[in-house]
Scaffold this motif. Structure first.
Motif, PDB file in Angstrom:
ATOM      1  N   ILE A  45       0.838  -1.202   0.000  1.00 26.65           N
ATOM      2  CA  ILE A  45       0.000   0.000   0.000  1.00 26.65           C
ATOM      3  C   ILE A  45       0.868   1.245   0.000  1.00 26.65           C
ATOM      4  CG2 ILE A  45      -1.664   1.338   1.345  1.00 26.65           C
ATOM      5  CD1 ILE A  45      -2.857  -1.310   2.286  1.00 26.65           C
ATOM      6  N   LEU A  47       2.206   2.021  -3.533  1.00 24.22           N
ATOM      7  CA  LEU A  47       1.280   2.277  -4.637  1.00 24.22           C
ATOM      8  C   LEU A  47       1.391   3.713  -5.141  1.00 24.22           C
ATOM      9  CD1 LEU A  47      -1.992   0.504  -3.410  1.00 24.22           C
ATOM     10  CD2 LEU A  47      -0.563  -0.158  -5.355  1.00 24.22           C
ATOM     11  N   GLN A  83      -1.127   5.174  -6.575  1.00 27.62           N
ATOM     12  CA  GLN A  83      -2.404   5.794  -6.217  1.00 27.62           C
ATOM     13  C   GLN A  83      -2.326   6.373  -4.807  1.00 27.62           C
ATOM     14  OE1 GLN A  83      -2.067   2.719  -7.399  1.00 27.62           O
ATOM     15  NE2 GLN A  83      -3.618   2.265  -8.972  1.00 27.62           N
ATOM     16  N   HIS A  84      -3.110   7.419  -4.573  1.00 25.76           N
ATOM     17  CA  HIS A  84      -3.178   8.043  -3.256  1.00 25.76           C
ATOM     18  C   HIS A  84      -4.210   7.260  -2.443  1.00 25.76           C
ATOM     19  CE1 HIS A  84      -2.186  12.020  -5.577  1.00 25.76           C
ATOM     20  NE2 HIS A  84      -1.327  11.055  -5.810  1.00 25.76           N
ATOM     21  N   VAL A  85      -3.751   6.542  -1.416  1.00 26.43           N
ATOM     22  CA  VAL A  85      -4.630   5.641  -0.674  1.00 26.43           C
ATOM     23  C   VAL A  85      -4.687   6.055   0.789  1.00 26.43           C
ATOM     24  CG1 VAL A  85      -5.082   3.238  -0.005  1.00 26.43           C
ATOM     25  CG2 VAL A  85      -4.004   3.747  -2.220  1.00 26.43           C
ATOM     26  N   ASN A 132      -0.900   6.452   2.583  1.00 23.83           N
ATOM     27  CA  ASN A 132       0.364   5.983   1.998  1.00 23.83           C
ATOM     28  C   ASN A 132       1.209   7.162   1.531  1.00 23.83           C
ATOM     29  OD1 ASN A 132      -0.838   6.792  -0.390  1.00 23.83           O
ATOM     30  ND2 ASN A 132      -0.488   4.853  -1.471  1.00 23.83           N
ATOM     31  N   TRP A 176      -0.272   9.621  -1.027  1.00 21.74           N
ATOM     32  CA  TRP A 176      -1.262  10.519  -0.429  1.00 21.74           C
ATOM     33  C   TRP A 176      -0.564  11.636   0.343  1.00 21.74           C
ATOM     34  CZ3 TRP A 176      -6.815   9.791   0.161  1.00 21.74           C
ATOM     35  CH2 TRP A 176      -7.428  10.692   1.028  1.00 21.74           C
ATOM     36  N   ARG A 227      -5.142  16.814   0.391  1.00 20.36           N
ATOM     37  CA  ARG A 227      -5.275  15.516   1.053  1.00 20.36           C
ATOM     38  C   ARG A 227      -5.146  15.731   2.563  1.00 20.36           C
ATOM     39  NH1 ARG A 227      -6.541  14.791  -3.447  1.00 20.36           N
ATOM     40  NH2 ARG A 227      -5.502  13.527  -5.043  1.00 20.36           N
ATOM     41  N   LEU A 259     -12.295   2.848   2.446  1.00 23.57           N
ATOM     42  CA  LEU A 259     -11.040   2.952   1.714  1.00 23.57           C
ATOM     43  C   LEU A 259     -11.219   4.051   0.667  1.00 23.57           C
ATOM     44  CD1 LEU A 259      -8.200   1.708   1.134  1.00 23.57           C
ATOM     45  CD2 LEU A 259      -9.330   0.318  -0.612  1.00 23.57           C
ATOM     46  N   VAL A 264      -9.445   6.148  -2.417  1.00 25.78           N
ATOM     47  CA  VAL A 264      -8.344   6.078  -3.389  1.00 25.78           C
ATOM     48  C   VAL A 264      -8.497   7.204  -4.402  1.00 25.78           C
ATOM     49  CG1 VAL A 264      -7.164   4.684  -5.131  1.00 25.78           C
ATOM     50  CG2 VAL A 264      -8.186   3.578  -3.122  1.00 25.78           C
ATOM     51  N   HIS A 265      -7.429   8.006  -4.561  1.00 28.17           N
ATOM     52  CA  HIS A 265      -7.360   9.017  -5.617  1.00 28.17           C
ATOM     53  C   HIS A 265      -6.336   8.553  -6.646  1.00 28.17           C
ATOM     54  CE1 HIS A 265      -9.548  12.339  -3.476  1.00 28.17           C
ATOM     55  NE2 HIS A 265      -9.197  11.594  -2.420  1.00 28.17           N
ATOM     56  N   GLU A 266      -6.703   8.629  -7.940  1.00 31.51           N
ATOM     57  CA  GLU A 266      -5.789   8.156  -8.979  1.00 31.51           C
ATOM     58  C   GLU A 266      -5.723   9.166 -10.117  1.00 31.51           C
ATOM     59  OE1 GLU A 266      -4.992   4.172 -11.758  1.00 31.51           O
ATOM     60  OE2 GLU A 266      -6.857   4.389 -10.624  1.00 31.51           O
TER      61      GLU A 266
END
Length: 582
Positions: free
Chosen positions: A25, A28, A30-32, A45, A48, A62, A130, A132-134
């Motif tokens: 995580i 990643l 992606q912003h998680v 993470n 993020w 964020r 959860l 998630v920004h992608e």
């Protein structure tokens, strides 16, 4: 707080799998983040945590661990606005299965597109989510590109049919809403475009389309839409039209630009266009209705020779409706026994003796009565029904000829002429079909004459030679019908094994009054005789015409001076009077 720091605790030693998951995580792109039941971030993470430092204005998009996750912060004229805060709460509380949102972000790299997705996540302490920004900028660009391809023609880069119809629908709806229509649709078709493709090749055809699209763009305004609608068709939607006269001026400019020569493969090619115009009206409910009327008037222009424009009128809609009804009725006419065959005598100009007859299709409509051939034959040709209609006439005519040959033994030389359409003649099995009819009816092959127009033969001259030879091998004669209206060349006549020419009625009807036409007929007869061909003159209606033709050594004539086309009963009466019966 790092992702690794939030998985497990000193009182509950983490497993190796949990450690791997935490590290995954953390790595990643992606912003998680994980939110607890109150909506606060309890895990985030590296992607993020690092996103805030890239913002030009230094503001954090964020929330850090411990802060509430309110969704996406966007600027508006009235100040910052949070998108998704309530939706995140709904997902955590189980009131919504998930939530997603796409939004733009200004970064040092320019405007980027992100997608936020919120899904439920069960935590040891209770429900959570959860988040998630992608970065989906590349996907958005690809979607834009795919959308462009879906709505534009790849050859010309013009809007395609789908995009044009969408914009036309909007114009129709605006007209309905405002109570006034200020749009117009021009439906454009390139006249005889197939000739360019067949003579110069499809690459040259594509080059012509691209050059034509460029020229047409020169007559449009920014708010107008020029679309490639089909292989050789374009459509032009005009917006903010001031008057019908303004639309006509646009059409004139289109025709003028199209008439200018195109250079293709070092050859100068000139084309023309048929343009059908529909002026906007509040009576239209959708784009399909506008397009229907535009196609109707465009086909009318094309059938009239093309190279011009015409504006749709209500009378055309009525005519189109009648034509459609005629087409539907014609589909049932053969099976219903409404189609019959009449026979027009062909007479020797030397002694007035009956030489033969031409079989002509006739349609007795149950409501309309006798439908003129000039109305239903074109419909049959356009709809493909001409093949079955033509075969019916051929079989019926041969059956009638066989009957006459049995009843009147002295008429062995009597012949039967049958018109053959281009669609029939182009069929590979046509000669076999003729042979089968001859065998079934028992007529002498030499008593059958099949009439082909010049345009039918020249559509594929090489193939036509083979097909005519196949018919001649059966013993059947081939006649060139309506001679003088097409190619009318001695050189091409020598190529085809035909036995007879029929001079078109348009020359014969005015022969007595027009010296030019008399000379044309004289030349045709002389040309035919030099090749050993017989000549039949069509449309003989006056004694003066008969006298002129006889003086030019024309062998036979056909027309109302001798007889109108006769049905079975009237033909029997005529033959009984002339030949008697057995």
């Amino acid at each position: 707080m790092h992702a690794e720091d939030n998985v497990g605790s000193p009182r509950a030693p983490r497993s190796e799998a949990a450690l791997i998951a935490a590290r995954a995580i953390e790595a990643l792109a992606q912003h998680v983040a994980v939110c607890d039941a109150s909506g606060r971030v309890v895990l985030a993470n590296a992607a993020w945590r690092g996103f805030a430092s890239t913002q030009p204005d230094g503001e954090c998009f964020r929330p850090i661990v411990g802060e509430p996750c309110r969704g996406v912060r966007l600027q508006s004229p009235d100040g910052p606005v949070w998108m998704g805060e309530q939706e995140i709460s709904d997902v955590i509380a189980g009131r919504a299965p998930e939530f997603s949102l796409r939004y733009p972000v200004s970064t040092t790299l320019g405007t980027r597109w992100f997608a936020m997705r919120v899904t439920p996540l069960g935590l040891p302490e209770g429900p959570g989510a959860l988040v998630v920004h992608e970065d989906v900028t590349e996907c958005a660009d690809l979607e834009d590109e795919l959308t462009h391809h879906a709505l534009h023609d790849r050859l010309t880069a013009l809007p395609n049919r789908a995009l044009l119809l969408d914009r036309l629908n909007m114009a129709v709806k605006r007209a309905k809403r405002r109570g006034t229509a200020n749009y117009a649709l021009l439906y454009l078709d390139i006249d005889r475009f197939n000739v360019v493709n067949e003579s110069l090749g499809h690459v040259s055809g594509d080059m012509l389309l691209m050059a034509l699209a460029h020229r047409l763009l020169g007559v449009t305004k920014e708010m107008d839409t020029l679309s490639r609608f089909g292989s050789d068709e374009f459509a032009l939607l005009l917006e903010d039209v001031e008057s019908p006269g303004a639309v006509g001026e646009v059409a004139e400019r289109v025709l003028e630009r199209v008439r200018q020569p195109f250079s293709l493969k070092r050859r100068s090619v000139v084309v023309t266009m048929s343009i059908g115009i529909v002026l906007g009206s509040t009576d239209y409910e959708n784009a399909g209705q506008v397009l229907r009327d535009a196609e109707t008037v465009m086909h009318r222009v094309r059938e009239g020779g093309g190279g011009r424009y015409e504006i749709f009128s209500e009378a055309m809609r009525v005519s189109a409706g009648k034509r459609l009804q005629l087409e539907m009725d014609l589909r049932k006419a053969l099976d219903a026994g409404e189609i019959g065959v009449h026979y027009q005598p062909i007479v020797s100009l030397a002694d007035g003796q009956l030489r033969g007859m031409e079989a002509l299709a006739r349609w007795r409509h149950p409501e309309l009565g006798m439908v003129p051939p000039m109305e239903f034959i074109p419909v049959a040709e356009e709809t493909g029904q001409i093949v079955s209609l033509g075969h019916f006439v051929l079989r019926r005519a041969c059956t009638k000829l066989a009957e006459l040959q049995r009843r009147y033994p002295g008429v062995e030389a009597l012949t039967m002429n049958v018109n053959i359409s281009g669609a029939q003649f182009a069929r590979p099995e046509f000669a076999d079909e003729v042979r089968e009819v001859i065998e079934e009816t028992g007529i002498r092959p030499g008593s059958l004459k099949l009439e082909l127009t010049e345009s039918v033969i020249m559509a594929d001259a090489r193939k036509a030679v083979d097909s005519i030879r196949a018919l001649r091998d059966l013993g059947v004669h081939v006649v060139i019908d309506d001679f003088g209206t097409g190619y009318s060349s001695l050189s091409y006549l020598q190529r085809f094994p035909v036995s007879c020419l029929k001079v078109d009625r348009s020359f014969v009807l005015t022969m007595a009054d027009t010296k030019g036409n008399r000379e044309i007929v004289k030349t045709i007869i002389k040309m035919a005789h030099s090749l050993g061909l017989e000549v039949v003159a069509e449309g003989v209606e006056q004694a003066e015409q008969l006298e002129i033709l006889a003086g030019l050594s024309c062998e036979s004539g056909q027309g109302f001076l001798f007889s109108k086309p006769l049905d079975d009963q009237d033909l029997d009466i005529l033959l009984h009077e002339r030949l008697g019966s057995v």
